[in-house]
Design a protein around this motif. Structure first.
Motif, mmCIF file in Angstrom:
data_model
loop_
_atom_site.group_PDB
_atom_site.id
_atom_site.type_symbol
_atom_site.label_atom_id
_atom_site.label_comp_id
_atom_site.label_asym_id
_atom_site.label_seq_id
_atom_site.Cartn_x
_atom_site.Cartn_y
_atom_site.Cartn_z
ATOM 1 N N UNK A 38 35.699 37.111 43.381
ATOM 2 C CA UNK A 38 37.004 36.793 43.767
ATOM 3 C C UNK A 38 37.952 36.862 42.647
ATOM 4 N N UNK A 39 37.490 36.941 41.582
ATOM 5 C CA UNK A 39 38.132 35.665 40.115
ATOM 6 C C UNK A 39 38.512 37.188 39.102
ATOM 7 N N UNK A 40 38.227 37.917 39.513
ATOM 8 C CA UNK A 40 38.996 38.830 38.558
ATOM 9 C C UNK A 40 40.587 38.877 38.510
ATOM 10 N N UNK A 41 41.020 38.715 39.295
ATOM 11 C CA UNK A 41 42.599 38.436 39.658
ATOM 12 C C UNK A 41 42.861 36.884 39.173
ATOM 13 N N UNK A 42 41.844 36.250 39.353
ATOM 14 C CA UNK A 42 42.316 34.774 39.333
ATOM 15 C C UNK A 42 42.984 34.884 37.898
ATOM 16 N N UNK A 43 44.056 33.080 37.581
ATOM 17 C CA UNK A 43 43.585 32.696 35.956
ATOM 18 C C UNK A 43 42.751 33.275 35.148
ATOM 19 N N UNK A 46 40.005 30.622 34.972
ATOM 20 C CA UNK A 46 38.343 30.403 35.556
ATOM 21 C C UNK A 46 38.074 31.303 36.053
ATOM 22 N N UNK A 47 38.809 32.756 34.742
ATOM 23 C CA UNK A 47 37.843 33.768 34.702
ATOM 24 C C UNK A 47 37.138 32.973 32.654
ATOM 25 N N UNK A 48 37.607 32.505 32.261
ATOM 26 C CA UNK A 48 37.245 32.364 30.909
ATOM 27 C C UNK A 48 35.847 31.209 31.194
ATOM 28 N N UNK A 51 32.682 33.336 32.756
ATOM 29 C CA UNK A 51 32.821 33.685 30.646
ATOM 30 C C UNK A 51 31.776 33.143 30.260
ATOM 31 N N UNK A 52 32.648 31.908 30.042
ATOM 32 C CA UNK A 52 30.901 30.573 29.378
ATOM 33 C C UNK A 52 29.997 30.338 29.574
ATOM 34 N N UNK A 53 30.273 30.525 31.315
ATOM 35 C CA UNK A 53 28.650 30.036 31.933
ATOM 36 C C UNK A 53 27.622 31.250 31.679
ATOM 37 N N UNK A 54 28.439 32.719 31.556
ATOM 38 C CA UNK A 54 27.615 33.452 31.371
ATOM 39 C C UNK A 54 26.884 33.426 30.037
ATOM 40 N N UNK A 55 28.026 33.210 28.789
ATOM 41 C CA UNK A 55 27.540 32.960 27.611
ATOM 42 C C UNK A 55 26.339 31.978 27.549
ATOM 43 N N UNK A 56 26.802 30.770 27.763
ATOM 44 C CA UNK A 56 25.702 30.054 27.671
ATOM 45 C C UNK A 56 24.510 29.354 28.553
#
Length: 134
Positions: A38-43, A46-48, A51-56
């Motif tokens: 649900x966050x692809x069209x969000x601010x 929130x997306x950052x 993505x940061x959680x995925x990178x960590x």
């Protein structure tokens, strides 16, 4: 001895397989949660964050793989292989002595089985074989 070595290597191989899978597991853990639905069209904040959680998660998997679990499994493998070589040397020594070889010949046959990196200190062995306990 072959069965003993194979049995001692099996858990090490399993640990090595886990180490190889850790980077992928870190990525799947962070990306497989469904946070992006649900966050692809969000601010962008929130997306950052997602993505940061995925990178960590991916970095943690890579760190555990190449920094801890991988070296641990390779060190365990080397220790198991060294122990197997030691048992082979003992087997050659005992069998050659039981077949009737002289102690010096048995030592030579066992010394020939040593890995080249850690060859036997031949002069010390020969002196010890010549001296008789009193």
């Amino acid at each position: 001895m072959e069965v003993h070595h194979h049995a001692s290597i099996q858990p090490i191989d399993a640990l090595s397989t886990v180490a190889d899978a850790l980077p992928g597991l870190g990525l799947c853990r962070s990306a497989g949660r469904g946070d992006y639905d649900g966050s692809l069209g969000g601010p962008p904040e929130e997306i950052g964050e997602k993505v940061a959680a995925a990178l960590v998660g991916t970095f943690l998997g890579i760190l555990l793989c190449y920094g801890f679990v991988g070296p641990l499994s390779s060190n365990m493998r080397k220790t198991a292989d060294d122990h197997n070589e030691y048992l082979h040397v003992l087997r050659v020594l005992v069998l050659s002595f039981l077949k009737g070889s002289a102690p010096m010949i048995a030592i030579e046959m066992g010394g020939a089985r040593f890995p080249r990196m850690c060859g036997p200190p031949s002069m010390r062995w020969k002196r010890a074989a010549r001296t008789r306990p009193r």
